[in-house]
Design a protein around this motif. Structure first.
Motif, PDB file in Angstrom:
ATOM      1  N   TYR A  71       0.841  -1.192   0.000  1.00 13.29           N
ATOM      2  CA  TYR A  71       0.000   0.000   0.000  1.00 13.29           C
ATOM      3  C   TYR A  71       0.882   1.250   0.000  1.00 13.29           C
ATOM      4  O   TYR A  71       1.920   1.296   0.676  1.00 13.29           O
ATOM      5  CB  TYR A  71      -0.895   0.051   1.244  1.00 13.29           C
ATOM      6  N   ARG A  73       0.191   5.822  -0.523  1.00 12.22           N
ATOM      7  CA  ARG A  73      -0.742   6.901  -0.849  1.00 12.22           C
ATOM      8  C   ARG A  73      -0.075   7.877  -1.807  1.00 12.22           C
ATOM      9  O   ARG A  73       1.060   8.306  -1.589  1.00 12.22           O
ATOM     10  CB  ARG A  73      -1.184   7.621   0.430  1.00 12.22           C
ATOM     11  N   ARG A  74      -0.791   8.209  -2.885  1.00 12.12           N
ATOM     12  CA  ARG A  74      -0.251   9.111  -3.895  1.00 12.12           C
ATOM     13  C   ARG A  74      -1.344  10.071  -4.325  1.00 12.12           C
ATOM     14  O   ARG A  74      -2.432   9.636  -4.736  1.00 12.12           O
ATOM     15  CB  ARG A  74       0.244   8.320  -5.109  1.00 12.12           C
ATOM     16  N   GLY A  75      -1.093  11.362  -4.221  1.00 10.85           N
ATOM     17  CA  GLY A  75      -2.083  12.348  -4.642  1.00 10.85           C
ATOM     18  C   GLY A  75      -3.394  12.223  -3.905  1.00 10.85           C
ATOM     19  O   GLY A  75      -4.460  12.462  -4.478  1.00 10.85           O
ATOM     20  N   GLY A  76      -3.331  11.851  -2.624  1.00 12.93           N
ATOM     21  CA  GLY A  76      -4.539  11.718  -1.828  1.00 12.93           C
ATOM     22  C   GLY A  76      -5.279  10.404  -2.018  1.00 12.93           C
ATOM     23  O   GLY A  76      -6.292  10.170  -1.363  1.00 12.93           O
ATOM     24  N   LYS A  77      -4.790   9.537  -2.911  1.00  8.83           N
ATOM     25  CA  LYS A  77      -5.451   8.257  -3.167  1.00  8.83           C
ATOM     26  C   LYS A  77      -4.569   7.114  -2.688  1.00  8.83           C
ATOM     27  O   LYS A  77      -3.351   7.136  -2.853  1.00  8.83           O
ATOM     28  CB  LYS A  77      -5.755   8.098  -4.654  1.00  8.83           C
ATOM     29  N   LEU A  78      -5.215   6.119  -2.102  1.00 14.42           N
ATOM     30  CA  LEU A  78      -4.495   4.946  -1.618  1.00 14.42           C
ATOM     31  C   LEU A  78      -4.369   3.931  -2.751  1.00 14.42           C
ATOM     32  O   LEU A  78      -5.361   3.521  -3.340  1.00 14.42           O
ATOM     33  CB  LEU A  78      -5.242   4.314  -0.444  1.00 14.42           C
ATOM     34  N   ARG A  79      -3.125   3.567  -3.062  1.00 12.54           N
ATOM     35  CA  ARG A  79      -2.879   2.565  -4.103  1.00 12.54           C
ATOM     36  C   ARG A  79      -2.571   1.222  -3.455  1.00 12.54           C
ATOM     37  O   ARG A  79      -2.032   1.169  -2.350  1.00 12.54           O
ATOM     38  CB  ARG A  79      -1.707   2.980  -4.988  1.00 12.54           C
ATOM     39  N   LYS A  80      -2.863   0.165  -4.181  1.00 16.91           N
ATOM     40  CA  LYS A  80      -2.679  -1.184  -3.646  1.00 16.91           C
ATOM     41  C   LYS A  80      -2.117  -2.086  -4.731  1.00 16.91           C
ATOM     42  O   LYS A  80      -2.478  -1.968  -5.902  1.00 16.91           O
ATOM     43  CB  LYS A  80      -4.023  -1.744  -3.153  1.00 16.91           C
ATOM     44  N   SER A 183     -18.135   0.184  -6.545  1.00 13.28           N
ATOM     45  CA  SER A 183     -16.728   0.126  -6.957  1.00 13.28           C
ATOM     46  C   SER A 183     -16.488  -0.990  -7.965  1.00 13.28           C
ATOM     47  O   SER A 183     -15.353  -1.378  -8.202  1.00 13.28           O
ATOM     48  CB  SER A 183     -15.842  -0.098  -5.729  1.00 13.28           C
TER      49      SER A 183
END
Length: 854
Positions: A71, A73-80, A183
């Motif tokens: 995990y 976080r990039r640009g306010g979004k959590l990536r997985k 989603s």
């Protein structure tokens, strides 16, 4: 600035390849202590940082299994990102995942003027992967979309109705609702007749899935293009989908009635049978598909909407005419219109068009479909159009999909194409946009069929000219498949042959052999027979479909063409391919001598640039050399196969070469060299995300551990590799792994489990040489490791030659004894050393002599 999902102070941190625990202990990534640390139940999370990139790793439970995820976080979004089992957490993989999660996303350029996008393979039309555009004016059908919502609880949903019942519009409405309310990930594929090649069909399906989950289908695509069975690709795909954290994945296949190939139907049945709970397939089709529908119905695993469900009622007809066609119909006529059309929306629209065009009368009924409207349309709708518009409609109907540039090429002398398309759309004449940029279009299937019937009445020269113009436009824009289709339809066989020759290698590399075979069959036979280039590709299609007898006269013909005075300048390449084909056929038929002879010719003749062919030939040659008892030559050839396949990134050949070269080293008692080679190859394949290919190497490593009686470590490797390899098509490798498990169970006295593993090995590869010996030991409930009486001087000589990897025949020749005598000595040596095969004999002898493993 990059922001990571930061861990608290109690979270172990991994930097510069070293894990630092809060208590001060340190563990090197990739060491045995590292994998031991990861296996501890209490260790479920750590933070990883490398070169300014960082992410948090967590172990999560999915069903009965546990997997690691990363995990950031990039640009306010959590990536997985999914990493899988602990064995995947090496330093290379962790660094790459950290970079992927924290790097800037690549901008996606629009494809307004381009027929395809580089996000997919260049020969795949990206427009086929776009969901249908919801019309600006349409009749909402909340009752039907509510029924479709139930598709998220079952593996399969069907929309079955003839053309013109609004299936695509209904799907567009439902998918738009899904996107706004959940989603759910949606993958769309519009099918056509060209997709009946199984490899091409699945390439498109995998491309659709890759668009919603990059990396999801990478391994499945590699298996597909490596020529592995469809089941191997599907098992890989199903496993990856099951491990994907998305709440649901909806795969929509539009116009599924276009698919007739039995192989595709069989693989789709497999996908539905083993479908993970988060995958939901939706088929839009005119006919009932050849799938296990009865079983799915009984198990309540199927949602169906049919013609009766899709028919418009009076209220919907009134709304359609008023809001879409902008017509007012008196109430007393609505009931008559419903009766005459039986709610068939295409019929309603056609009748409305006729009224807009000023028709004096309406047909009594359209209920029986298109053929009852055809003549009426010709007389009352089409004949009333402006001649310029009629000509444009006819010319553009020759292709399945079109853009402004293509329409201009097809109809160069009329008004601007964009102006004509705008006029057609304003007139509600069944123009369907295919992408959000509204750069690609098609006509509604019924209208397209009608236009092509009208076009067929014109002189054949006009139709041929249109196909020729289409072929040259597609060729100029890199869409070779469409170019070939229209070149063949135009009757310009010389041009078609030129296009096929240029596309043939790519078709074979991609595994689309059936498509290439069909193209070559469509050419005049004399044209293919008299062309060395086309003949070699036709021969390849026969060989790869196991039509060996049919291939032989074509091979002789190619050889004749290449000895003629006017032979092509690429004569060595063509003769080299002839040798490759002959070696391939010989290997398939078990003729080792012929395999070696033709493979050696191929390696001598093929140009250096043919890295893929040379690597595959070298692999087969090395295996044949080893089988006839030439280990030194086999070792050199397999090393060449390893180097060539590494250079051209042909990963499955690379994995196989490493696997068999490692086993050859073991047969020579060189366990250290074998282990080093296999681990190096394992790291290389892991670094390139070739997860299934690398599992072959775990089987070879487990065999080495069994030789050293390190059964627990071997069992750990097998527990990961065998489930992945079971349906992979690597039958010999899988059988060897089962045999390793049988050995371990035998050593532990678990004879019932040993028999089960032996049976699995026999089922996968019944001709495996090691089976006979281990069958005897397992049936006698023994694992012979205890040494017996000492060896004689002759047996010491024989054992030394066994350690060099020589066969019984080669030993007999070396010592000047009969082959039968050499076999008898070998049996005695195995019995005295208490081992089951020649590899273990060489190892035992080395340990006796040096007191350590090689």
């Amino acid at each position: 600035m990059t922001r990571y999902l930061r861990a608290n102070d109690d979270t172990p941190r991994c930097e510069h390849g070293v894990l630092l625990s809060p208590n001060g202990a340190s563990v090197v990534v990739g060491s045995e202590a590292w994998f031991s640390w990861l296996s501890e139940p209490a260790h479920t999370k750590f933070y990883f940082a490398d070169a300014g990139n960082g992410c948090t790793l967590r172990r999560e439970t999915r069903g009965e299994n546990q997997y690691w995820y990363a995990y950031a976080r990039r640009g306010g979004k959590l990536r997985k990102a999914y990493l899988g089992s602990a064995l995947n957490l090496n330093l290379e993989r962790l660094c790459r995942v950290a970079r992927q999660l924290t790097s800037e996303p690549q901008p996606v350029s629009p494809t307004r003027a381009a027929p395809h996008s580089r996000q997919t393979a260049p020969d795949l039309l990206i427009v086929k992967l776009h969901e249908p555009m919801l019309p600006a004016r349409f009749v909402a059908r909340p009752g039907l979309t509510a029924q479709l919502n139930a598709a998220l609880n079952v593996p399969l949903a069907l929309l079955i109705a003839p053309a013109g019942y609004g299936k695509s519009t209904l799907l567009a409405e439902w998918l738009a609702q899904l996107r706004s309310q959940s989603s759910t990930k949606i993958a769309w594929l519009a099918l056509d007749a060209n997709d009946n090649d199984p490899v091409r069909f699945w390439r498109y399906v995998l491309a659709a899935l890759e668009r919603i989950h990059p990396g999801l289908a990478t391994e499945a695509l590699a298996l597909l293009q490596a020529g592995q069975p469809a089941d191997a690709m599907l098992i890989s795909l199903i496993n990856w989908i099951a491990a994907t954290p998305a709440a649901a994945i909806v795969l929509v296949l539009d116009d599924y009635h276009m698919i007739e190939a039995p192989g595709i139907q069989a693989s789709m049945a497999t996908l539905l049978t083993y479908s993970p709970p988060n995958l939901h397939v939706v088929l839009s089709t005119r006919t009932s598909p050849n799938l296990p529908l009865a079983r799915l119905r009984v198990q309540s695993q199927l949602i169906e909407l049919k013609t009766a469900d899709l028919r418009f009622n009076q209220a919907e007809i009134a709304r359609f005419l008023r809001e879409v066609m902008q017509l007012q119909i008196p109430p007393d006529e609505l009931a008559a219109l419903e009766r005459s059309t039986e709610g068939w929306v295409a019929g309603i629209q056609l009748l409305a068009l006729a009224q807009i065009q000023g028709a004096d009368t309406l047909p009594r009924s359209t209920a029986q479909g298109y053929y009852h409207l055809r003549d009426y349309l010709a007389d009352e709708v089409f004949a009333r159009l402006d001649p310029t518009l009629r000509a444009f409609l006819l010319d553009s109907s020759v292709v399945d999909r079109f853009c402004v540039s293509l329409c201009t090429a097809l109809h160069p002398d009329g008004p601007p194409a964009q102006q004509m398309l705008d006029q057609i759309e304003r007139a509600h004449m069944f123009l369907v946009p295919l992408d959000p940029q509204r750069s690609w279009f098609r006509y509604h299937h019924l209208f397209s069929k009608f236009l092509r019937e009208q076009l067929a009445r014109y002189p054949a020269e006009r139709l041929a000219r249109l196909h020729s113009q289409a072929a040259r436009w597609f060729d100029a824009h890199g869409l070779t498949r469409e170019a070939i289709t229209h070149a063949l339809a135009s009757g310009d066989h010389a041009y078609a042959g030129q296009l096929i020759g240029g596309a043939a290698e790519q078709q074979v590399r991609q595994g689309e052999v059936l498509t290439l075979h069909g193209w070559l069959e469509a050419l005049p036979r004399e044209q293919v027979w008299n062309s060395a280039e086309l003949s070699i590709w036709y021969t390849w299609t026969l060989t790869l479909t196991r039509q060996f007898a049919e291939a032989e006269p074509w091979l002789r013909r190619i050889e004749q063409l290449n000895v003629a005075p006017a032979a092509a300048p690429d004569r060595p390449a063509q003769l080299g391919q002839v040798a490759v084909v002959r070696a391939t056929i010989a290997a398939a038929q078990g003729d080792l001598a012929a395999t070696i002879r033709y493979a050696e010719v191929a390696l001598t003749t093929l140009p250096p640039r043919e890295l893929v062919l040379r690597s595959v030939v070298a692999l087969n040659l090395g295996l044949a050399q080893a089988a006839v008892g030439n280990p030194i030559e086999a070792s050199a050839t397999l090393t060449e196969a390893l180097e060539l396949s590494c250079e051209c990134a042909h990963y499955f050949t690379y994995a196989s070469a490493a696997f068999y070269l490692g086993r050859l080293y073991c047969n020579q008692g060189r366990l250290r060299a074998a282990t080093s080679l296999l681990r190096s190859a394992y790291r290389h394949l892991t670094a390139h995300d070739q997860l299934l290919a690398r599992e072959q190497l775990n089987i070879a490593l487990a065999e080495i551990l069994c030789m050293q009686q390190q059964f627990d470590a071997a069992e750990q490797l097998l527990g990961v590799a065998l489930p992945l390899l079971e349906h992979s098509g690597f039958n010999t490798v899988y059988a060897l792994g089962c045999l390793m498990q049988a050995r371990i169970h035998t050593a532990h006295g678990a004879m019932a489990q040993a028999h089960t593993c032996l049976a699995a090995a026999e089922a996968a590869a019944p001709h495996l040489a090691e089976l006979a010996t281990w069958r005897v030991y397992i049936e006698n409930n023994e694992y012979p490791f205890a040494p017996s009486e000492p060896l004689t001087s002759r047996e010491h000589e024989v054992l030394a030659l066994i350690a060099e990897g020589l066969s019984d025949a080669a030993i007999a020749q070396q010592l000047g004894i009969a082959v039968g005598t050499a076999r008898w000595h070998t049996k005695r040596i195995l019995a005295k050393l208490g081992v089951s095969n020649r590899t273990q004999a060489a190892l035992a002898a080395h340990e006796r002599h040096t007191g350590q493993n090689p």
